[in-house]
Design a protein around this motif. Structure first.
Motif, PDB file in Angstrom:
ATOM      1  N   MET A  80      -7.927   7.832   2.355  1.00  0.00           N
ATOM      2  CA  MET A  80      -8.684   6.715   2.931  1.00  0.00           C
ATOM      3  C   MET A  80      -9.880   7.232   3.722  1.00  0.00           C
ATOM      4  O   MET A  80     -11.011   6.760   3.551  1.00  0.00           O
ATOM      5  CB  MET A  80      -7.784   5.876   3.839  1.00  0.00           C
ATOM      6  CG  MET A  80      -6.696   5.096   3.128  1.00  0.00           C
ATOM      7  SD  MET A  80      -5.555   4.289   4.298  1.00  0.00           S
ATOM      8  CE  MET A  80      -6.661   3.104   5.095  1.00  0.00           C
ATOM      9  N   GLY A 108       0.815  -1.201   0.000  1.00  0.00           N
ATOM     10  CA  GLY A 108       0.000   0.000   0.000  1.00  0.00           C
ATOM     11  C   GLY A 108       0.849   1.251   0.000  1.00  0.00           C
ATOM     12  O   GLY A 108       2.084   1.196  -0.035  1.00  0.00           O
ATOM     13  N   GLY A 121      -0.155   4.299   2.105  1.00  0.00           N
ATOM     14  CA  GLY A 121      -0.231   5.055   3.345  1.00  0.00           C
ATOM     15  C   GLY A 121      -0.821   6.437   3.183  1.00  0.00           C
ATOM     16  O   GLY A 121      -0.500   7.344   3.958  1.00  0.00           O
ATOM     17  N   ASP A 122      -1.698   6.617   2.198  1.00  0.00           N
ATOM     18  CA  ASP A 122      -2.352   7.908   1.952  1.00  0.00           C
ATOM     19  C   ASP A 122      -3.593   7.989   2.829  1.00  0.00           C
ATOM     20  O   ASP A 122      -4.710   7.722   2.393  1.00  0.00           O
ATOM     21  CB  ASP A 122      -2.710   8.019   0.467  1.00  0.00           C
ATOM     22  CG  ASP A 122      -3.280   9.376   0.095  1.00  0.00           C
ATOM     23  OD1 ASP A 122      -3.542  10.189   1.001  1.00  0.00           O
ATOM     24  OD2 ASP A 122      -3.480   9.609  -1.114  1.00  0.00           O
ATOM     25  N   ILE A 123      -3.410   8.384   4.073  1.00  0.00           N
ATOM     26  CA  ILE A 123      -4.475   8.206   5.056  1.00  0.00           C
ATOM     27  C   ILE A 123      -5.603   9.213   4.897  1.00  0.00           C
ATOM     28  O   ILE A 123      -6.762   8.890   5.197  1.00  0.00           O
ATOM     29  CB  ILE A 123      -3.925   8.208   6.495  1.00  0.00           C
ATOM     30  CG1 ILE A 123      -3.391   9.580   6.902  1.00  0.00           C
ATOM     31  CG2 ILE A 123      -2.849   7.141   6.653  1.00  0.00           C
ATOM     32  CD1 ILE A 123      -3.091   9.671   8.391  1.00  0.00           C
ATOM     33  N   GLY A 126      -6.866  -1.688   3.007  1.00  0.00           N
ATOM     34  CA  GLY A 126      -5.473  -1.499   2.627  1.00  0.00           C
ATOM     35  C   GLY A 126      -4.617  -2.602   3.197  1.00  0.00           C
ATOM     36  O   GLY A 126      -5.107  -3.636   3.644  1.00  0.00           O
ATOM     37  N   ASP A 180      -0.781   1.114   4.797  1.00  0.00           N
ATOM     38  CA  ASP A 180      -1.983   1.934   4.904  1.00  0.00           C
ATOM     39  C   ASP A 180      -2.514   1.946   6.338  1.00  0.00           C
ATOM     40  O   ASP A 180      -2.696   3.011   6.933  1.00  0.00           O
ATOM     41  CB  ASP A 180      -3.076   1.398   3.973  1.00  0.00           C
ATOM     42  CG  ASP A 180      -2.654   1.333   2.525  1.00  0.00           C
ATOM     43  OD1 ASP A 180      -2.205   2.358   1.988  1.00  0.00           O
ATOM     44  OD2 ASP A 180      -2.767   0.242   1.924  1.00  0.00           O
TER      45      ASP A 180
END
Length: 363
Positions: free
Chosen positions: A198, A191, A193-195, A206, A210
């Motif tokens: 999300m 993933g 990690g584009d929180i 994820g 993530d």
């Protein structure tokens, strides 16, 4: 004895076989037994052309309580090969550059390290523990993909509204991630990690980069220093959890990140809500409910402990690769390479070939 001599000696010793996974047992990692490993990373450029360079993450993260790097050596036909360090986080990587026209660009890196399990008794405070001002600022700061304002702050405030202590806040965030998210097997690699994306999309699926980044961002937004540690599984789980360990010595696709949160009463505390969701999805027979015994064991253990079958590369974010014109990486957990100044897809084996092999060294 040189570092190269040490690695040659280690390679000559017998290694632990991956003949079969142990029978399942209660998941309860405890420190006390150090294990020594050798990691071999081999990188090749499948379609050489023009200028070519590569960056191989090195297991150089150090914590005397649970991880001791033993240095790296390498063999390559590159014209230059040198260790580089990220100036902000100290992440180490081997940067190699090949001469134009090299027909078979390749590099093989051997890294030694020792590791053991961790466990923090959260019923017995040992503090007060402190961080320097610089450490606290670093581990509270937003990153490109882990903001601490906007929807991240709003979500964190909502989750921790009824939490009193820092421990209560951290546990509330952990429990929320375990219950509200899911592991999405379709996500490539670990993933991104584009929180914020999300949370804004409402798609809380994820993988480890993530879900554990979500823990880190929500914790930082709550005022708790936290960090991701990017690494690699190198051995089976001693507790028989098939989903929480390497299946054999070839660990090319065994990358995994974990997280830590700093609590004044306990210092750095290991957490891994992403692995709870991994147990739910992947542990035989698969798609286990939250109330399953294995899930319950993992959920309890992975707030405060983790198993020492894993190496740590670094805790770096927004990593600018030296000598590259391409954008910074969200994190450095996979080997990277460029051909004619174009970044190769590190998950595309047709364009970029690499293999990772881990061996436990026993005397």
């Amino acid at each position: 004895m040189t570092r190269r001599d040490v690695l040659r000696t280690g390679a000559a010793l017998s290694t632990v076989a991956f003949s079969s996974l142990p029978a399942w047992a209660a998941f309860a990692p405890k420190p006390g037994t150090w294990r020594t490993f050798e990691l071999i990373t081999r990188v090749e450029i499948a379609k050489p052309a023009g200028p070519m360079q590569a960056w191989i993450p090195l297991p150089a993260y150090a914590d005397p309580a649970w991880f001791k790097p033993g240095g790296s050596t390498w063999e390559t036909n590159a014209i230059t090969a040198e260790i580089a360090r990220d100036p902000k986080y100290g992440a180490e990587m081997l940067h190699v550059v090949w001469q134009e026209g090299e027909r078979a660009p390749a590099v093989e890196v051997r890294s030694a390290f020792a590791t053991q399990s961790r466990a923090v008794d959260l019923s017995a405070p040992t503090g007060p523990h402190t961080l320097s001002d610089a450490e606290r600022a670093l581990n509270l700061a937003p990153t490109e993909l882990i903001p601490t304002d906007g929807i991240v702050k709003e979500t964190s405030d909502r989750i921790t509204a009824n939490a009193g202590s820092d421990l209560d806040k951290a546990r509330s965030i952990y429990d929320w991630i375990v219950e509200a998210t899911h592991r999405d097997a379709a996500v490539r690699g670990c993933g991104l990690g584009d929180i914020a994306t999300m949370l804004q999309s409402g798609n809380l699926g994820g993988k480890c980069a993530d879900l554990n980044a979500l823990f880190v961002g929500l914790a930082r937004a709550a005022g708790l220093p936290a960090r991701d540690l990017y690494g690699l599984r190198v051995a089976p789980s001693a507790f028989g959890f098939a989903s929480l360990g390497a299946k054999n010595e070839v660990v090319t696709k065994a990358q995994h990140c974990r997280a830590e949160v700093f609590l004044t009463d306990f210092g750095w505390v290991p957490v891994d809500p992403a692995d709870v969701r991994k147990v739910m999805l992947e542990e035989p027979p698969g798609n286990l409910p939250l109330g399953d015994e294995k899930v319950t064991e993992a959920r309890k253990a992975l707030f405060g402990s983790w198993e020492g079958n894993w190496l740590a590369y670094n805790a770096a974010h927004d990593v600018a690769l030296p000598g590259s014109r391409a954008p910074a990486l969200p994190f450095l957990m996979y080997p990277q390479a460029e051909v004619k100044n174009v970044r190769l897809d590190c998950l595309d084996a047709d364009a970029f070939k690499y293999a990772l092999t881990a061996r436990e060294i026993v005397t």
